[in-house]
Design a protein around this motif. Structure first.
Motif, PDB file in Angstrom:
ATOM      1  N   THR A  88     -12.589  12.592 -49.106  1.00 13.02           N
ATOM      2  CA  THR A  88     -11.852  13.713 -49.699  1.00 13.02           C
ATOM      3  C   THR A  88     -10.561  14.024 -48.938  1.00 13.02           C
ATOM      4  O   THR A  88      -9.618  14.567 -49.511  1.00 13.02           O
ATOM      5  CB  THR A  88     -12.777  14.944 -49.787  1.00 13.02           C
ATOM      6  OG1 THR A  88     -12.161  15.928 -50.588  1.00 13.02           O
ATOM      7  CG2 THR A  88     -13.096  15.505 -48.406  1.00 13.02           C
TER       8      THR A  88
ATOM      9  N   SER B  80      -7.457  13.920 -51.275  1.00 19.28           N
ATOM     10  CA  SER B  80      -6.743  15.182 -51.519  1.00 19.28           C
ATOM     11  C   SER B  80      -5.249  14.973 -51.306  1.00 19.28           C
ATOM     12  O   SER B  80      -4.425  15.475 -52.076  1.00 19.28           O
ATOM     13  CB  SER B  80      -7.247  16.278 -50.567  1.00 19.28           C
ATOM     14  OG  SER B  80      -8.594  16.570 -50.825  1.00 19.28           O
TER      15      SER B  80
ATOM     16  N   ASP C 294     -10.773   8.460 -57.604  1.00 19.85           N
ATOM     17  CA  ASP C 294     -12.201   8.771 -57.721  1.00 19.85           C
ATOM     18  C   ASP C 294     -13.016   8.373 -56.504  1.00 19.85           C
ATOM     19  O   ASP C 294     -14.215   8.593 -56.475  1.00 19.85           O
ATOM     20  CB  ASP C 294     -12.782   8.046 -58.938  1.00 19.85           C
ATOM     21  CG  ASP C 294     -12.737   6.521 -58.782  1.00 19.85           C
ATOM     22  OD1 ASP C 294     -11.891   6.023 -58.005  1.00 19.85           O
ATOM     23  OD2 ASP C 294     -13.531   5.832 -59.436  1.00 19.85           O
TER      24      ASP C 294
ATOM     25  N   CYS D 179     -12.834  19.238 -57.754  1.00 24.01           N
ATOM     26  CA  CYS D 179     -13.041  18.272 -58.821  1.00 24.01           C
ATOM     27  C   CYS D 179     -14.014  18.869 -59.820  1.00 24.01           C
ATOM     28  O   CYS D 179     -15.131  19.231 -59.461  1.00 24.01           O
ATOM     29  CB  CYS D 179     -13.615  16.986 -58.199  1.00 24.01           C
ATOM     30  SG  CYS D 179     -13.674  15.604 -59.331  1.00 24.01           S
TER      31      CYS D 179
ATOM     32  N   ARG E 247     -11.075  16.543 -63.878  1.00 24.58           N
ATOM     33  CA  ARG E 247      -9.870  17.229 -63.419  1.00 24.58           C
ATOM     34  C   ARG E 247      -9.921  17.417 -61.902  1.00 24.58           C
ATOM     35  O   ARG E 247     -10.905  17.963 -61.391  1.00 24.58           O
ATOM     36  CB  ARG E 247      -9.804  18.601 -64.110  1.00 24.58           C
ATOM     37  CG  ARG E 247      -8.511  19.351 -63.918  1.00 24.58           C
ATOM     38  CD  ARG E 247      -7.544  19.017 -65.023  1.00 24.58           C
ATOM     39  NE  ARG E 247      -6.312  19.776 -64.924  1.00 24.58           N
ATOM     40  CZ  ARG E 247      -5.130  19.274 -65.277  1.00 24.58           C
ATOM     41  NH1 ARG E 247      -5.037  18.048 -65.749  1.00 24.58           N
ATOM     42  NH2 ARG E 247      -4.041  20.007 -65.194  1.00 24.58           N
ATOM     43  N   VAL E 248      -8.899  16.950 -61.187  1.00 21.61           N
ATOM     44  CA  VAL E 248      -8.803  17.248 -59.753  1.00 21.61           C
ATOM     45  C   VAL E 248      -7.629  18.188 -59.542  1.00 21.61           C
ATOM     46  O   VAL E 248      -6.566  18.033 -60.152  1.00 21.61           O
ATOM     47  CB  VAL E 248      -8.640  15.981 -58.873  1.00 21.61           C
ATOM     48  CG1 VAL E 248      -9.921  15.173 -58.837  1.00 21.61           C
ATOM     49  CG2 VAL E 248      -7.479  15.134 -59.339  1.00 21.61           C
TER      50      VAL E 248
END
Ligand SMILES: [Mg+2]
Length: 358
Positions: A301, A305, A323, A339, A343-344
């Motif tokens: 992450t 990010s 992903d 997430c 949608r992030v």
């Protein structure tokens, strides 16, 4: 001392267990052997970065990444982090074959700078947006694995599936695509061969899909990086957009692809090229009118990010293949991207990439 001078650079192995081996045409890592970077500024601000060397794609390893970082540490300490673009350009020259090491350092540097100025990275990259719609990967495997993966992705609410092909014959991959289409009706389908087909194989795959009535929205790296003519031949003939990934590691690669008509689009990855080089590739690809995908290697992450900040903040991306954090089983981070379904979003982040160590 100026508050944004770099006073310390530390790095250590970051070994992350996966939910399943990340199988592609050229390999199947069972763990993400990444590197965590901590960069400290004179005012005490600490930025975090992550390097995700993917041996099967770039030949980099965790050990080579740690070594590359150690080789530039002394030259970086004492420099002003405010000059992040010249520093990134210098790193690109100093470590041409260690893009994920560069990227880990660049991300830590940008995070520190973002925290110092209380600015989210998406703003620093241009402020075009804060959120993206992502796909999720069906890794290489057999038909039962394809069916189960497709069902699980749809159950998450993700509506675009990127299928790893090229590890089997084109006919076997077509059968997997038919099964995935059945399990995920209405979903948008991409295929990524990671260079695993020949031109004839790629043509057989495309015509097989057409005969089976499976619509393909994007075909990534059908043939090997070295087969520039094959990429161009397929790009001229294919009705499905062809996207270059392994063929597009540097600005020079994107220039060549643009001039030779080697692809309709390029997949940018921070780990493949570094941050500053990726910015230049974005500009060149757009100048050639190419489509853009934002992708990843096997990032947690933290780096994912950062990729969301980069792609959403810059804007102009047609596809977001972000992903890989969904394949990391355990980590010790909090914060960063949110997430929900496909949608992030990093809109809530106040400074830097927003990821903290637990
Ligand atoms: Mg790819």
């Amino acid at each position: 001392m100026h508050p944004t001078l770099i006073t310390e650079l530390r790095f250590e192995p970051l070994n992350l267990p996966l939910t399943e081996p990340f199988a592609i045409a050229t390999g199947a890592p069972e763990r993400a052997d990444n590197v965590l970077v901590r960069l400290t500024l004179a005012d005490g601000t600490v930025g975090l970065g992550e390097a995700a060397p993917f041996t099967a794609v770039s030949g980099e390893t965790q050990a080579s990444t740690l070594e590359a970082m150690a080789s530039v540490r002394d030259a970086l300490v004492g420099r002003d982090a405010s000059g992040w673009r010249p520093i990134g350009a210098w790193l690109t020259e100093a470590l041409p074959r260690a893009p994920s090491a560069r990227c880990g350092i660049e991300l830590a540097l940008l995070d520190a700078l973002g925290r110092h100025h209380r600015m989210p990275l998406a703003t620093l990259f241009g402020g075009a947006g804060r959120a993206l719609d992502i796909d999720m990967t069906v890794t290489a495997g057999d038909e039962a694995h394809a069916a189960a993966s497709a069902r699980a992705i749809v159950a998450r609410g993700i509506r675009t599936l990127k299928v790893k092909v090229g590890a089997l014959t084109p006919e076997e991959d077509v059968r997997r695509m038919v099964i995935i289409r059945r399990e995920a009706p209405g979903a948008r389908l991409f295929a990524d061969a990671n260079g695993g087909y020949t031109v004839a194989g790629a043509r057989a795959f495309l015509s097989g899909l057409e005969a089976a009535g499976v619509p393909l929205a994007l075909f990534e790296q059908p043939v090997s990086r070295e087969d520039w003519e094959g990429m161009a031949e397929l790009t001229r003939a294919s009705r499905v957009p062809i996207c270059a990934d392994e063929s597009a590691r540097t600005v020079a690669d994107v220039v060549r692809l643009g001039r030779e008509g080697g692809a309709h689009g390029v997949n940018l990855k921070l780990m493949k090229s570094g941050v500053v080089e990726s910015l230049a590739m974005w500009n060149v690809a757009r100048a050639f009118g190419m489509e853009l995908m934002m992708g990843g290697m096997l990032e947690s992450t933290l780096a994912m990010s950062s990729a969301v900040h980069f792609a959403a903040g810059l804007g102009g991306f047609d596809y977001a293949d972000l992903d890989t954090h969904l394949f990391i089983r355990e980590h010790s981070f909090r914060g960063g991207l949110r997430c929900e379904g496909g949608r992030v979003d990093v809109g809530h982040v106040q400074a830097g990439h927003g990821v903290e160590l637990e």
